[in-house]
Design a protein around this motif. Structure first.
Motif, PDB file in Angstrom:
ATOM      1  N   TRP A   1       0.840  -1.203   0.000  1.00  0.00           N
ATOM      2  CA  TRP A   1       0.000   0.000   0.000  1.00  0.00           C
ATOM      3  C   TRP A   1       0.871   1.248   0.000  1.00  0.00           C
ATOM      4  O   TRP A   1       0.887   2.037   0.940  1.00  0.00           O
ATOM      5  N   ASN A   2       1.579   1.474  -1.095  1.00  0.00           N
ATOM      6  CA  ASN A   2       2.499   2.604  -1.165  1.00  0.00           C
ATOM      7  C   ASN A   2       2.862   2.873  -2.618  1.00  0.00           C
ATOM      8  O   ASN A   2       2.469   2.146  -3.536  1.00  0.00           O
ATOM      9  N   ALA A   3       3.635   3.922  -2.828  1.00  0.00           N
ATOM     10  CA  ALA A   3       3.963   4.370  -4.180  1.00  0.00           C
ATOM     11  C   ALA A   3       4.787   3.354  -4.967  1.00  0.00           C
ATOM     12  O   ALA A   3       4.784   3.379  -6.200  1.00  0.00           O
ATOM     13  N   GLN A   4       5.486   2.481  -4.284  1.00  0.00           N
ATOM     14  CA  GLN A   4       6.293   1.497  -4.995  1.00  0.00           C
ATOM     15  C   GLN A   4       5.429   0.517  -5.778  1.00  0.00           C
ATOM     16  O   GLN A   4       5.814   0.044  -6.854  1.00  0.00           O
ATOM     17  N   TYR A   5       4.241   0.241  -5.251  1.00  0.00           N
ATOM     18  CA  TYR A   5       3.388  -0.776  -5.871  1.00  0.00           C
ATOM     19  C   TYR A   5       2.060  -0.238  -6.401  1.00  0.00           C
ATOM     20  O   TYR A   5       1.425  -0.884  -7.240  1.00  0.00           O
TER      21      TYR A   5
ATOM     22  N   ILE B   1      -4.371  15.179   5.413  1.00  0.00           N
ATOM     23  CA  ILE B   1      -4.889  16.465   4.929  1.00  0.00           C
ATOM     24  C   ILE B   1      -3.773  17.501   4.890  1.00  0.00           C
ATOM     25  O   ILE B   1      -3.636  18.263   3.924  1.00  0.00           O
ATOM     26  N   ARG B   2      -2.953  17.526   5.931  1.00  0.00           N
ATOM     27  CA  ARG B   2      -1.870  18.506   5.995  1.00  0.00           C
ATOM     28  C   ARG B   2      -0.765  18.212   4.988  1.00  0.00           C
ATOM     29  O   ARG B   2       0.050  19.097   4.676  1.00  0.00           O
ATOM     30  N   ALA B   3      -0.717  16.982   4.469  1.00  0.00           N
ATOM     31  CA  ALA B   3       0.306  16.617   3.483  1.00  0.00           C
ATOM     32  C   ALA B   3      -0.152  16.832   2.048  1.00  0.00           C
ATOM     33  O   ALA B   3       0.635  16.632   1.117  1.00  0.00           O
ATOM     34  N   LEU B   4      -1.412  17.251   1.848  1.00  0.00           N
ATOM     35  CA  LEU B   4      -1.906  17.451   0.489  1.00  0.00           C
ATOM     36  C   LEU B   4      -1.234  18.650  -0.165  1.00  0.00           C
ATOM     37  O   LEU B   4      -1.183  19.742   0.401  1.00  0.00           O
ATOM     38  N   ASP B   5      -0.721  18.429  -1.375  1.00  0.00           N
ATOM     39  CA  ASP B   5      -0.151  19.532  -2.143  1.00  0.00           C
ATOM     40  C   ASP B   5      -1.267  20.450  -2.643  1.00  0.00           C
ATOM     41  O   ASP B   5      -2.405  19.996  -2.843  1.00  0.00           O
TER      42      ASP B   5
ATOM     43  N   ARG C   1       5.252   7.708   1.727  1.00  0.00           N
ATOM     44  CA  ARG C   1       4.439   6.570   1.284  1.00  0.00           C
ATOM     45  C   ARG C   1       3.872   6.790  -0.111  1.00  0.00           C
ATOM     46  O   ARG C   1       3.802   5.852  -0.912  1.00  0.00           O
ATOM     47  N   TRP C   2       3.452   8.016  -0.419  1.00  0.00           N
ATOM     48  CA  TRP C   2       2.696   8.243  -1.650  1.00  0.00           C
ATOM     49  C   TRP C   2       3.400   9.129  -2.660  1.00  0.00           C
ATOM     50  O   TRP C   2       2.786   9.587  -3.619  1.00  0.00           O
ATOM     51  N   ASN C   3       4.689   9.373  -2.487  1.00  0.00           N
ATOM     52  CA  ASN C   3       5.403  10.247  -3.416  1.00  0.00           C
ATOM     53  C   ASN C   3       5.290   9.735  -4.863  1.00  0.00           C
ATOM     54  O   ASN C   3       5.717   8.628  -5.176  1.00  0.00           O
ATOM     55  N   GLY C   4       4.686  10.555  -5.728  1.00  0.00           N
ATOM     56  CA  GLY C   4       4.566  10.198  -7.134  1.00  0.00           C
ATOM     57  C   GLY C   4       3.312   9.444  -7.503  1.00  0.00           C
ATOM     58  O   GLY C   4       3.043   9.230  -8.691  1.00  0.00           O
ATOM     59  N   THR C   5       2.508   9.024  -6.522  1.00  0.00           N
ATOM     60  CA  THR C   5       1.266   8.304  -6.812  1.00  0.00           C
ATOM     61  C   THR C   5       0.099   9.278  -6.779  1.00  0.00           C
ATOM     62  O   THR C   5      -0.210   9.845  -5.733  1.00  0.00           O
ATOM     63  N   PRO C   6      -0.587   9.498  -7.910  1.00  0.00           N
ATOM     64  CA  PRO C   6      -1.707  10.443  -7.920  1.00  0.00           C
ATOM     65  C   PRO C   6      -2.986   9.832  -7.380  1.00  0.00           C
ATOM     66  O   PRO C   6      -3.228   8.626  -7.522  1.00  0.00           O
ATOM     67  N   PHE C   7      -3.796  10.676  -6.778  1.00  0.00           N
ATOM     68  CA  PHE C   7      -5.151  10.320  -6.355  1.00  0.00           C
ATOM     69  C   PHE C   7      -6.116  11.126  -7.222  1.00  0.00           C
ATOM     70  O   PHE C   7      -6.021  12.355  -7.274  1.00  0.00           O
TER      71      PHE C   7
ATOM     72  N   THR D   1      -7.906   6.021   2.983  1.00  0.00           N
ATOM     73  CA  THR D   1      -7.131   5.272   1.998  1.00  0.00           C
ATOM     74  C   THR D   1      -5.640   5.543   2.138  1.00  0.00           C
ATOM     75  O   THR D   1      -4.816   4.635   2.008  1.00  0.00           O
ATOM     76  N   ALA D   2      -5.280   6.794   2.414  1.00  0.00           N
ATOM     77  CA  ALA D   2      -3.877   7.201   2.358  1.00  0.00           C
ATOM     78  C   ALA D   2      -3.169   7.221   3.700  1.00  0.00           C
ATOM     79  O   ALA D   2      -1.940   7.291   3.740  1.00  0.00           O
TER      80      ALA D   2
END
Length: 480
Positions: free
Chosen positions: A202-206, A269-273, A316-322, A248-249
């Motif tokens: 459950w992360n950007a790698q996969y 929420i605080r990590a949302l770009d 965890r989610w660097n590069g994975t779009p939602f 989810t995130a």
């Protein structure tokens, strides 16, 4: 499999706005179902409170009619209904005046759980909170339930939080979002944190990307006056979709406990770009049913549809779009979270075999359930050809539930209030953080004077929303 029903302690539940539409459609039918399932103790009481001057008998009759309208006939056994209605009482009360408050105080018991449901306009929250305290009605352990909209921007949310905080501690305030009460939403946490199979992946790698969809077939209808001041961003994204995104995130909480869970949601929420204007699509439905026909402003620029691409700026989610989308007057009604895993890094099969990717779909409505698509060999001779097949688990089928008897969100959440469990309710700082992220987006399209694009009633949404995915080499999952 029969679900285990755990009775709650005796309680007095006061429903302010007890003659309103929400009480009629959702709150009272939910309470009846909990009573019929044996979860409500015999000495529980439900007190309706509203401006309407009427007797308790008249309100009880009104409740009975609501049950007949919104519940299947086979659930309404005569003896059962009679026993439930005997637990009802009613008071005419003035939310901004003094009438009715002494009578309410006289009715409240000291040895049971106290809960007050504010099923009223947010403008009345402060008046109700103040009068519950000034009249000595609410105890230090009383609970209040407040419905959305919880503010319309950061400033109003902060003001509302401050008003409630004058009279109630944060541990007493239950900000309800019915999406969090859905069985599948809670199962999302069970899937992630109760199975070693998923959490390591459950992360950007996969994970290639995540789609969150809440689609409605109906238009704004009789809610035009409210909706046109709100729009899809305020009405759906800032609360419902934001909560689904957080679950989810988020990182694993150290335990399944209210503040531990809500701490992790707040971090998301605080990590949302910030969202670029090119990553947002806003639309209005047109055609046989038109948004502009349903609202008063013939030049309204309020969106009935929104799609956006988000990024969570953490390891965890660097590069994975939602990708989030929600709208009205769409092709089909449905809510789901879809996790698209990446393709295998190297295929050992021939090029024409196909290279498939696993997809986990978590359906919130209709037909709550989970679908995991896995890759297998297509049966038959002629070489190795890969196909995707679903490992489908509908709760009704897999667990032996009659879908009509699976507790709905309000049933679960109201009982959580009585238990004093805040896990599935929003905390004040969480609400404010969501508005702090939402406000600049809304101000941005106002400053640009953006006009929503048209989309046909009964379609899947604007073409521009399809392109939001296509330019990334992806596509939305089809609406059923």
């Amino acid at each position: 499999m029969v679900s285990r029903v755990i009775p709650v302690d005796p309680f007095d539940l006061v429903i302010f706005g007890g003659t309103g539409d929400l009480a009629r459609r959702k709150i009272l039918p939910a309470l009846f179902r909990r009573f019929s399932d044996g979860q409500m103790p015999e000495d529980a009481r439900i007190i309706g409170a509203a401006r309407t001057k009427q007797t308790a008998a008249a309100w009880t009759k009104w409740v009975h009619e609501a049950l007949k309208e919104f519940l299947p006939k086979e659930e309404l056994g005569k003896t059962l209904v009679k026993a439930f209605l005997e637990r009802l009482d009613y008071l005419a009360i003035d939310a901004v005046g003094e009438a009715g408050w002494p009578e309410l105080k006289a009715k409240m018991r000291d040895d049971v759980t106290q809960a007050f449901y504010f099923s009223v306009a947010p403008s009345l929250f402060g008046a109700l909170a103040e009068r519950l305290h000034s009249n000595g009605i609410a105890r230090a352990d009383a609970r209040i339930v407040v419905e959305k909209p919880f503010g319309r921007d950061l400033a109003s949310a902060q003001a509302l939080n401050a008003t409630l905080a004058e009279h109630f501690a944060e541990t007493q305030i239950y900000r309800i979002d019915h999406y969090l009460g859905k069985e599948t939403v809670q199962n999302l946490m069970a899937i992630r944190f109760g199975n070693v199979l998923f959490e390591p992946l459950w992360n950007a790698q996969y994970v290639d990307h995540v789609q969150i969809t809440v689609a409605e077939e109906v238009g704004v209808g009789g809610r035009g006056a409210y909706y046109d001041k709100s729009g899809a961003m305020r009405d759906m994204v800032q609360n419902h979709l934001m909560q689904l995104l957080c679950l989810t995130a988020m990182e694993p909480p150290n335990r399944f406990e209210p503040n531990a869970v809500r701490d992790e949601k707040l971090k998301v929420i605080r990590a949302l770009d910030p969202v670029a204007s090119t990553d947002i699509v806003r639309g209005q439905y047109v055609g046989k049913s038109s948004y502009l026909d349903d609202v008063e402003d013939p030049a309204s620029r309020t969106e009935s549809y929104i799609a956006m691409k988000l990024h969570v700026a953490n390891w965890r989610w660097n590069g994975t779009p939602f990708y989030l989308r929600t709208g009205k007057c769409l092709k089909a009604r449905g809510s789901e979270i879809v996790v698209h895993f990446k393709e295998t890094p190297h295929s050992i099969f021939e090029e024409d075999a196909g290279n498939k990717a696993n997809v986990l779909s978590i359906r919130l409505q209709p037909n709550e359930g989970i679908d995991l698509r896995v890759t297998i060999k297509e049966p038959g001779p002629g070489g190795m050809r890969l196909v995707d097949v679903p490992l489908d688990m509908s709760f009704a089928d897999a667990l032996g539930h009659d879908a009509s008897h699976v507790p709905d969100a309000y049933e679960r959440l109201i009982m959580d209030v009585i238990r004093g469990d805040q896990t599935l309710f929003m905390r004040g700082d969480e609400v404010e953080a969501a508005w702090a992220w939402t406000d600049p987006i809304i101000e941005g399209w106002k400053a640009r004077n953006d006009k929503p694009v048209d989309y046909e009633t009964g379609s899947t949404g604007p073409e521009e929303a399809l392109m939001l995915m296509h330019r990334d080499g992806r596509r939305w999952r089809d609406l059923a």
